[in-house]
Design an enzyme around this catalytic site. Structure first.
Site, PDB file in Angstrom:
ATOM      1  N   PHE A   3      -2.765 -11.823  11.491  1.00  0.00           N
ATOM      2  CA  PHE A   3      -2.420 -12.019  12.910  1.00  0.00           C
ATOM      3  C   PHE A   3      -2.501 -11.038  13.860  1.00  0.00           C
ATOM      4  CE2 PHE A   3      -0.998 -16.342  11.320  1.00  0.00           C
ATOM      5  CZ  PHE A   3      -1.886 -17.229  11.963  1.00  0.00           C
ATOM      6  N   ASN A  16      -5.138   7.483   4.422  1.00  0.00           N
ATOM      7  CA  ASN A  16      -4.632   6.903   5.834  1.00  0.00           C
ATOM      8  C   ASN A  16      -3.001   7.016   6.037  1.00  0.00           C
ATOM      9  OD1 ASN A  16      -5.428   4.949   8.003  1.00  0.00           O
ATOM     10  ND2 ASN A  16      -3.935   3.419   7.029  1.00  0.00           N
ATOM     11  N   GLU A  17      -2.787   7.360   7.077  1.00  0.00           N
ATOM     12  CA  GLU A  17      -1.448   7.525   7.376  1.00  0.00           C
ATOM     13  C   GLU A  17      -0.556   8.093   6.360  1.00  0.00           C
ATOM     14  OE1 GLU A  17      -0.147   3.669   9.178  1.00  0.00           O
ATOM     15  OE2 GLU A  17      -0.990   4.215  10.951  1.00  0.00           O
ATOM     16  N   GLU A  55      -1.979  -8.704   7.530  1.00  0.00           N
ATOM     17  CA  GLU A  55      -2.176  -8.598   8.851  1.00  0.00           C
ATOM     18  C   GLU A  55      -3.159  -9.685   9.579  1.00  0.00           C
ATOM     19  OE1 GLU A  55      -0.749  -4.134   9.751  1.00  0.00           O
ATOM     20  OE2 GLU A  55      -2.690  -4.308   9.026  1.00  0.00           O
ATOM     21  N   GLU A  65      -6.596   4.676  15.905  1.00  0.00           N
ATOM     22  CA  GLU A  65      -6.186   3.352  15.668  1.00  0.00           C
ATOM     23  C   GLU A  65      -5.297   2.769  17.040  1.00  0.00           C
ATOM     24  OE1 GLU A  65      -4.177   1.751  12.043  1.00  0.00           O
ATOM     25  OE2 GLU A  65      -5.493   3.141  11.087  1.00  0.00           O
ATOM     26  N   ARG A 107       0.843  -1.161   0.138  1.00  0.00           N
ATOM     27  CA  ARG A 107      -0.064  -0.049  -0.027  1.00  0.00           C
ATOM     28  C   ARG A 107       0.965   1.070  -0.038  1.00  0.00           C
ATOM     29  NH1 ARG A 107      -2.181  -0.501   6.115  1.00  0.00           N
ATOM     30  NH2 ARG A 107      -0.056  -1.096   7.208  1.00  0.00           N
TER      31      ARG A 107
HETATM   32  C1  GLA Z   1      -1.820   1.252  10.671  1.00  0.00           C
HETATM   33  C2  GLA Z   1      -2.617   1.264   9.539  1.00  0.00           C
HETATM   34  C3  GLA Z   1      -3.651   0.196   9.644  1.00  0.00           C
HETATM   35  C4  GLA Z   1      -2.987  -1.095  10.024  1.00  0.00           C
HETATM   36  C5  GLA Z   1      -2.265  -0.884  11.486  1.00  0.00           C
HETATM   37  C6  GLA Z   1      -1.975  -2.047  12.020  1.00  0.00           C
HETATM   38  O1  GLA Z   1      -2.164   2.016  11.441  1.00  0.00           O
HETATM   39  O2  GLA Z   1      -3.223   2.319   9.291  1.00  0.00           O
HETATM   40  O3  GLA Z   1      -4.060   0.038   8.245  1.00  0.00           O
HETATM   41  O4  GLA Z   1      -2.085  -1.700   9.080  1.00  0.00           O
HETATM   42  O5  GLA Z   1      -1.364   0.128  11.258  1.00  0.00           O
HETATM   43  O6  GLA Z   1      -0.819  -2.572  11.737  1.00  0.00           O
END
Ligand code: GLA
Length: 670
Positions: A357, A155-156, A355, A307, A117
């Site tokens: 797990f 996102n991020e 992810e 999160e 991503r």
């Molecule tokens: C980040 C991302 C999520 C997920 C988490 C957990 O914060 O925004 O999509 O990948 O990490 O690893």
């Protein structure tokens, strides 16, 4: 405080509880079970759509919104609000396959591939066009949907591209910053190593160098990389704003170096944070608290915990679980530091993908699982503290944490030592304050310092002139300033300030440093403190000479025997303390505690063990005292400054209270 965030809390009736919900991974029968279990667990807000671009636009310009309509309707019918995301963090394969120019170029010149991503060059016009199209389509379709309560842009934000469109954008950014090539050549000090540019097209992002690249070029590229990502956020935000007045956010990350959150925060309606403290290192709660205080300080008010993990993550070599009680304690820790939400990644554990797990609110093992039961219990408990939403915190101490200082110290190389870790340093300075239960705000170089009694600067190798002036004015007016080694050395262009050293702070600290002496491997020093006690130090020594200052500690033995290690200076009506070495933790904590107490700063509670975190949030004349015992083994007794009612138990408390290991109390005082 943001009115928009207050309106969200009112709509939800208190703390938001929920997490990322990725229904595109499941069939409708699972969605029905999801909403039933969400209700059982007290979920009132879910973030939908973060990774759904490929499911919403399977081929360019062809939208398949029907499934999302169904999901949003289902959530709304069940009283669950939605934080609707634009899915632009994970572009579909048709974009990168059809238009490989959207892929970011790594520092080594190769493109970063599809299949993860964040595979986009933030400056790519093609990426931006596609992102704007999907964001616009989503905003237009769902702005009026009754489930939607807020917007989550992408996102991020994080990718940096060293080539392609980013290279062009970097040149344009530099032209705007410097105006002329001569100004760039001056700022970058290109006379050194014969790096003078004679045409703009010769200027490029700092490639992997044969030896070392230009320090200011590297610094400007960090600044640019943050700005170009911010433009992506602004693009989507402005599109959404045309359709909706609801709050718009994007999720920040823990100690994220590639985006200057002081510059970003004013662009967001509410600040959000994703955080994953390692449960295998319970001490990671200190850095978590610092990040929480940073989020609170960025907009000076409540923020969104967007999160966290219900239990383990899947990103490290060994992914430990959150032991019983840790998830609850960590959630209240965020609320204690100003969060008005407790949200998780993710609602239901994925069966496949990287992810698989990573823990989830609803784990693979279902509702019989220990972690689910803790989630369900927390979700049903949070209503008891609903009244704390919108409350704020005040602090007398500011800790300076600035991205320019960070980049200067860690990304430009060529320093007396090059193994600094700015975030760790900030955490080391924050720890004694946290453990003494002193409230702390974070401040950037541009922050107003006048409301504090004490300003601590763990490191500011690089400073802006304006910050140096503001800090001096703060001291002059009676404030207390504590500054760490190797601060005030270079200006914004990364050029050594005169008179050296530290050019920016020499008169402030009342001493000068003729040479910086990084310690040899394993070397340590003895310092004699003003109290007469001896302490160990390591890592670094300033070879320092007093001017107007006096020594608070001197080296004992060694080449710098008798020379100052810590200096104190009276500056105007204020006091400045400068540490020219790294003191052992206990001596450092005693020094910081003493300086803070001398400045008249009172802790939130005076009688509590270091493992207990204590914060105060206030609203409308009511104070809420949060107490969190981070010890997994020991109960803690806390002397209460005031009587009150523990909102979690409903019982009156007075005098003192006892917290079980990992126990929490939220006392409404008065
Ligand atoms: C980040 C991302 C999520 C997920 C988490 C957990 O914060 O925004 O999509 O990948 O990490 O690893």
């Amino acid at each position: 405080m943001s009115e928009l965030l207050a309106a969200l809390s009112r709509r939800l009736g208190g703390i938001a509880f929920g997490g990322d919900y990725n229904p595109e991974q499941w069939g409708r029968e699972v969605w029905l079970e999801d909403v039933a279990l969400m209700k059982k667990a007290g979920v009132n807000l879910v973030t939908v759509g973060v990774f759904a671009w490929a499911s919403l636009e399977p081929t360019p310009g062809e939208f398949t919104f029907e499934w999302l309509d169904d999901v949003l309707n289902l959530l709304h019918e069940n009283g669950i609000s939605v934080d609707l995301a634009t899915p632009t963090m994970a572009p579909p394969v048709w974009l990168s396959h059809g238009h490989p120019e959207v892929l970011p170029i790594r520092e080594d010149g190769y493109p970063f591939g599809f299949g993860n991503r964040l595979h986009y060059d933030p400056a790519s016009p093609r990426y931006r066009e596609a992102a704007a199209r999907i964001a616009g389509a989503i905003a237009e379709r769902y702005a009026g949907h009754p489930a939607v309560a807020m917007w989550h842009v992408s996102n991020e934000y994080g990718p940096t591209s060293w080539g392609g469109a980013s290279a062009d954008a970097f040149r344009a950014w530099l032209q705007k910053r410097y105006g002329t090539l001569d100004a760039l050549n001056d700022a970058w000090y290109t006379r050194f190593w014969g790096q003078r540019y004679t045409a703009w097209e010769q200027v490029s992002p700092p490639e992997i160098p044969r030896t070392w690249s230009n320090a200011t070029r590297r610094l400007d590229f960090k600044r640019f990389a943050s700005d170009v990502l911010l433009e992506c956020f602004q693009l989507e935000r402005d599109i959404i704003r045309r359709h909706s007045d609801l709050p718009i956010t994007t999720n920040f990350m823990r100690f994220y170096k590639n985006a200057d959150y002081w510059a970003w925060a004013p662009e967001l309606d509410a600040v959000s944070l994703d955080i994953y403290p390692n449960p295998g290192e319970p001490d990671s709660r200190v850095a978590a608290a610092l990040n929480f205080d940073l989020m609170r300080s960025l907009k000076d008010g409540p923020w969104i915990l967007m999160e966290q993990a219900a239990s383990s993550v899947s990103q490290w070599q060994v992914n430990n679980v959150k032991r019983p009680g840790m998830m609850r304690a960590g959630s209240y820790q965020a609320v204690a530091h100003g969060a008005d939400t407790v949200l998780f990644f993710q609602w239901r554990a994925s069966r496949g993908g990287h992810e698989r797990f990573h823990s989830a609110m609803l784990p693979h093992s279902g509702t019989g699982a220990r972690s689910w039961q803790e989630i369900e219990a927390l979700g049903n408990e949070l209503g008891r503290v609903a009244e704390v939403t919108g409350s704020t915190s005040a602090a007398d101490v500011a800790l300076v944490f600035d991205w320019s200082a960070w980049w200067g110290l860690m990304d430009t190389h060529g320093l007396p030592r090059n193994d600094w870790d700015y975030a760790t340093l900030a955490t080391q300075w924050y720890r004694p304050l946290l453990e003494s239960h002193v409230a702390v705000d974070l401040a950037g170089f541009a922050s107003d310092l006048s409301r504090y009694r004490v300003v601590v600067v763990p490191n500011a190798y690089l400073v802006t002139e304006a910050f140096a002036e503001r800090l001096a004015a703060f001291a002059e007016a009676g404030g207390t300033v504590v500054i760490g080694m190797f601060s005030g050395v270079v200006n914004e262009d990364n050029e050594v300030m005169q008179p050296a050293y530290p050019g920016a702070f020499r008169s402030l600290i009342g001493a000068y440093v003729d040479e910086y002496w990084p310690a040899r491997e394993g070397e340590s020093f003895t310092v004699r403190l003003a109290s007469g006690a001896a302490a160990a130090a390591d890592w670094w020594q300033d070879s320092m000479t007093l001017e107007s200052g006096s020594a608070l500690a001197v080296y004992e033995g060694g080449l710098l025997d008798g020379r100052p290690a810590v200096v104190e200076n009276r500056y105007g009506a204020g006091r400045v303390v400068y540490l020219g070495t790294r003191l052992e933790a206990s001596a450092f904590a005693a020094l910081i505690d003493g300086v803070v107490a001398d400045a008249g700063v009172a802790p939130v509670v005076a009688d509590a063990p270091a493992a207990v975190e204590a914060t105060l949030r206030s609203k409308g004349g009511v104070d809420y005292l949060f107490l969190i015992n981070h010890s997994e083994a020991d109960a803690a007794r806390v002397g209460l400054p005031r009587d009150g009612v523990d909102l979690l138990t409903g019982s009156p408390v007075s005098g003192s209270l006892s917290l079980a290991p990992l126990g929490v109390a939220v006392v409404r005082c008065g």
